[in-house]
Design an enzyme around this catalytic site. Structure first.
Site, PDB file in Angstrom:
ATOM      1  N   GLU A 155     -16.967  -6.883 -21.301  1.00 18.05           N
ATOM      2  CA  GLU A 155     -17.342  -5.490 -21.051  1.00 18.05           C
ATOM      3  C   GLU A 155     -18.752  -5.208 -21.574  1.00 18.05           C
ATOM      4  O   GLU A 155     -19.546  -4.499 -20.933  1.00 18.05           O
ATOM      5  CB  GLU A 155     -16.347  -4.538 -21.702  1.00 18.05           C
ATOM      6  CG  GLU A 155     -14.998  -4.473 -21.005  1.00 18.05           C
ATOM      7  CD  GLU A 155     -14.117  -3.363 -21.562  1.00 18.05           C
ATOM      8  OE1 GLU A 155     -14.629  -2.241 -21.749  1.00 18.05           O
ATOM      9  OE2 GLU A 155     -12.933  -3.622 -21.824  1.00 18.05           O
ATOM     10  N   SER A 211      -6.545 -23.897 -22.297  1.00 23.13           N
ATOM     11  CA  SER A 211      -5.471 -24.737 -22.822  1.00 23.13           C
ATOM     12  C   SER A 211      -4.656 -25.197 -21.625  1.00 23.13           C
ATOM     13  O   SER A 211      -4.701 -24.588 -20.560  1.00 23.13           O
ATOM     14  CB  SER A 211      -4.551 -23.978 -23.794  1.00 23.13           C
ATOM     15  OG  SER A 211      -5.229 -23.603 -24.970  1.00 23.13           O
ATOM     16  N   ASP A 245      -5.659  -8.728 -20.411  1.00 25.40           N
ATOM     17  CA  ASP A 245      -6.700  -7.812 -20.873  1.00 25.40           C
ATOM     18  C   ASP A 245      -6.081  -6.818 -21.853  1.00 25.40           C
ATOM     19  O   ASP A 245      -5.469  -5.826 -21.448  1.00 25.40           O
ATOM     20  CB  ASP A 245      -7.317  -7.097 -19.688  1.00 25.40           C
ATOM     21  CG  ASP A 245      -8.468  -6.176 -20.080  1.00 25.40           C
ATOM     22  OD1 ASP A 245      -8.714  -6.036 -21.295  1.00 25.40           O
ATOM     23  OD2 ASP A 245      -9.099  -5.600 -19.187  1.00 25.40           O
TER      24      ASP A 245
END
Length: 789
Positions: free
Chosen positions: A187, A246, A318
């Site tokens: 952001e 990962s 998020d």
């Protein structure tokens, strides 16, 4: 001449003797590994056994004694790493390091982790608190009663560690949440770009899946968002800054040679020395655990018990939003809310700085969260009357993630696992699990906000209430799967949900290259073995490279050298192996194309220095005549087609100068970074752990090359698997493990870097409680009120 010679020889001898004396003195910092030690707070005897690789087996008669022993062993081998973690999370690095870490401390104090973990600890049930207390007792046993000197870092910085508190261990979880939550940083970047570019162009820099669902209506960017609010990137160093990636997968017994599930996991973090993980096997009468612990934490983070195995990847949900708060023009201590102006919550933080006067600064919070503006570099300008606040689910006082991890350690089946993860609050992770009953499971627990409007990609106005969070996605509705029909579950940070999912987990998802390759390899056989899964973890084929080459190889060649390059890459199988030369050519070409595409962005070009191949591929495909609009002009070429040709010519020219013999391993080595030693000339090089590595950014065997010096033909590997494991649910003692460096954090120990070759080459070890070597060291920990036996 002779007197000078004798003087120089004498000086050399003095330096040699001094250095030798210092070396042997520092050797005294190595811990006691044999014999016995009397300890307070132990109930019964505990055996600590180390094999020839430094792998630890703890044999205790009850769990709390096991936690006590683990705390002691962690402190023996990694106390400075633990203390650095604690100081970083508390914002107290400058007390021992000096002004160099002042910005880190200001940022951490602004987040308020130290006070937060006190509240988190108070919310834990007594059984979990007792585990933390037992672990802390073990750490303090070493701090208070160690017979040797402390590890070299304490002497270089000239300080002593403080008592370890149970809440110190919870700081690790907050730091991991910070490293695995990158949205607010994106952001900030978008906000900086917004001052110069239209929203549509910025959004194109993050190409999403064409099937992304429009779950929540898009908000209109308000004038407030378009204000030139300065928002520099956060001040954390690479080791603490947000990162991702990962791999984890699990296959059911229908796809294995044993008829029982196999689970594989390799989390990717910064490649530091010492690494973040410590391998251990813990045996008690009722439970056995084996896998990866993290120094400072009493539980197994990744591994197996008698009944289940589990692994983590980052979901990329998020969970962070930046809110722009509007100041009261008549009172800078107030900000605007839908109900009118309110006072900030405010307190004063004082940072003590080594050899400098202390600094005090105010920390403020709005109804959305801490005000970041003063903690971001160069962003104290408030002339526009607006400040940035961070809303983040990881800052809630009732976070029970530590309890969830404790309960996972004791889970016996998929139902227990499901109950345990209900309290896994932050960071959001995608967990895979297999039990010995044959169940395989995937879940993505965590607190993910439901927004009134918007998609979380840009800072939003905080004073209207229109952009506020209106709830949290219910745990029961988060992505999950149990025993799917295709007999496999794969997660590699790729998108988890489809268009039918009713909530917004994230707008931006990482690419699917690694996940697609994992699926390809799993589907090659219906009877997979543990060894097959090890081979998959070490795979170096790049789907990303093969797909973008379809575009690159259409570039016209203007000279014979360029034609040679095209031919070599057209014959390449896409594998980034140690001895291959094609990856060097490929990444060099990608470097120049990335510069041509993004090198002249008006703000924060550094965020685009490491190429995103999907971003580059989509831009080359969608904008063949304008993809180079924001890039460096190579040889003053304005035409983007000419830019392609010029980039190829550069690669060919440089390749010819390098005599055509540069291998990927040679130029793609890993230098494991130490937070202190690397900052000391000569000593840093003497103690450096460095090794040539295969793989790339988008291969299963992740090895992300830094591209900041691509023009120099150097691509150091800076990010990859810090831990690898393959779990055999038919015989859990047959499970395999790897860590990146070694068990010890002391560079004078033989266990400091002894896993380097094993890690690079995929030479796994077992944690089965036996030793294949004759050389075993046993240390007995005795309760002071019992006789040694």
């Amino acid at each position: 001449m002779k007197p000078l010679f004798f003087c120089l020889a004498g000086l050399f001898l003095c330096v040699l003797l001094l250095g030798s004396g210092m070396f042997f003195w520092l050797r005294g910092s190595l811990p006691q590994l044999t014999g016995s030690i009397q300890m307070d707070n132990l109930q019964e005897k505990v055996d600590v056994i180390r094999d020839a690789n430094g792998l630890v087996t703890i044999r205790a008669q009850n769990p709390n004694d096991a936690y006590h022993a683990l705390g002691f062993v962690h402190a023996q081998d990694r106390l400075w790493q633990m203390d650095f973690m604690r100081r970083a999370g508390s914002g107290r690095l400058s007390e021992v390091v000096g002004e160099a870490t002042l910005n880190i401390d200001r940022f951490m104090r602004t987040l308020g982790f130290r006070e937060l973990v006190e509240a988190n600890y108070a919310a834990l049930p007594i059984r979990v608190q007792n585990a933390f207390k037992s672990y802390s007792d073990g750490v303090n046993e070493y701090i208070d009663n160690h017979a040797s000197i402390l590890s070299p870092e304490f002497h270089l910085l000239n300080y002593q560690p403080e008592e370890w508190k149970p809440t110190d261990s919870l700081l690790w979880g907050r730091l991991m949440a910070l490293q695995l939550s990158d949205n607010f940083n994106l952001e900030l970047l978008r906000q900086r770009l917004l001052k110069h570019l239209p929203v549509e162009e910025i959004d194109a820099f993050w190409p999403g899946d064409n099937k992304d669902p429009a779950i929540i209506r898009q908000f209109d960017l308000s004038k407030a968002v378009q204000k030139e609010i300065f928002a520099d990137k956060h001040p954390l160093p690479w080791s603490l800054a947000p990162k991702d990636a990962s791999n984890a997968w699990v296959v059911s017994g229908d796809k294995t040679i044993t008829g029982k599930p196999i689970l594989a996991n390799d989390p990717h973090l910064a490649l530091d020395a010492p690494g973040p993980w410590y391998l251990v096997r813990i045996e008690t009468p009722d439970y056995t655990w084996a896998g990866a612990t993290s120094p400072g934490v009493p539980f197994l983070v990744l591994g197996h018990n008698n009944h289940i195995a589990w692994g983590f990847t980052t979901t990329h949900g998020d969970t962070q939003d930046l809110f722009i708060e509007k100041l009261n023009p008549d009172n800078p201590n107030q900000y605007l809310t839908p109900e009118g102006y309110e006072n900030f919550e405010e307190n004063t933080e004082t940072i003590f700085i080594k050899n400098r006067p202390s600094q005090a600064f105010p920390v403020r919070k709005s109804r959305h969260g801490p005000i970041l503006s003063s903690a971001l570099n160069n962003s104290s300008n408030k002339s526009d009357g607006h400040l940035l606040a961070l809303a983040w689910t990881a800052l809630r006082k009732d976070d029970l993630t530590a309890q969830a991890l404790y309960d996972i350690n004791y889970a016996k089946n998929s139902d227990d696992f499901l109950r345990a993860v209900q309290n896994f609050h932050s960071p959001q992770q995608t967990l895979v699990m297999a039990d010995r009953q044959g169940n395989i499971q995937l879940m993505a627990p965590g607190r993910v906000p439901i927004r009134n409007q918007g998609d979380g990609r840009y800072p939003v106005a905080g004073w209207t209430g229109n952009n506020d969070w209106i709830g949290i996605i219910p745990q029961k509705d988060l992505p999950q799967s149990l025993n799917p029909q295709n007999k496999k579950l794969v997660t590699a940070n790729n998108k988890l949900v489809d268009g039918d999912y009713p909530y917004l987990v994230a707008k931006d998802w990482p690419n699917s290259y690694r996940a697609r390759r994992i699926h390809q390899l799993l589907d090659k056989s219906n009877k997979l073995s543990v060894e097959d899964n090890q081979v998959i973890q070490m795979d170096t084929l790049s789907i990303a490279a093969l797909e973008v080459l379809d575009i690159l190889l259409m570039t016209p060649a203007v000279d014979p050298e360029s034609e040679v390059i095209k031919q070599k890459l057209s014959d390449w199988d896409g594998r980034l192996t140690l001895n291959a030369t094609e990856p060097v050519i490929f990444y060099h070409w990608i470097y120049w194309l990335n510069q041509a595409a993004f090198g002249n962005l008006p703000t924060d070009a550094s965020s685009f220095q490491t190429p995103d191949i999907l971003r580059l591929q989509r831009r080359l495909s969608a904008k063949p005549d304008s993809w180079c609009r924001y890039g460096e002009k190579l040889a003053n070429e304005e035409n983007c087609v000419a830019q392609m040709t010029e980039s190829l010519r550069r690669v060919a020219s440089n390749y010819a100068l390098q005599k055509n013999d540069l291998s990927w391993g040679e130029l793609h080595s890993t230098s494991f970074q130490h937070q202190i030693f690397d900052r000391i000339p000569i000593l840093g090089e003497l103690l450096k752990l460095k090794i040539a590595t295969p793989g790339g950014h988008d291969t299963i065997n992740r090895a992300s090359p830094s591209m900041k010096s691509g023009g120099l033909w150097r691509f150091p590997n800076v990010h990859g698997p810090s831990f690898r494991a393959v779990y055999d649910l038919d015989d859990l003692d047959n499970s395999r493990f790897l860590i990146a460096t070694g068990q010890s954090g002391n560079p004078l120990s033989k266990f400091y870097g002894n896993f380097l070759l094993r890690w690079r080459d995929g030479n796994y070890v077992k944690l089965d409680g036996t030793s294949t070597e004759n050389k075993v060291q046993r240390l007995t920990l005795n309760a002071k009120n019992t006789n040694e036996n």
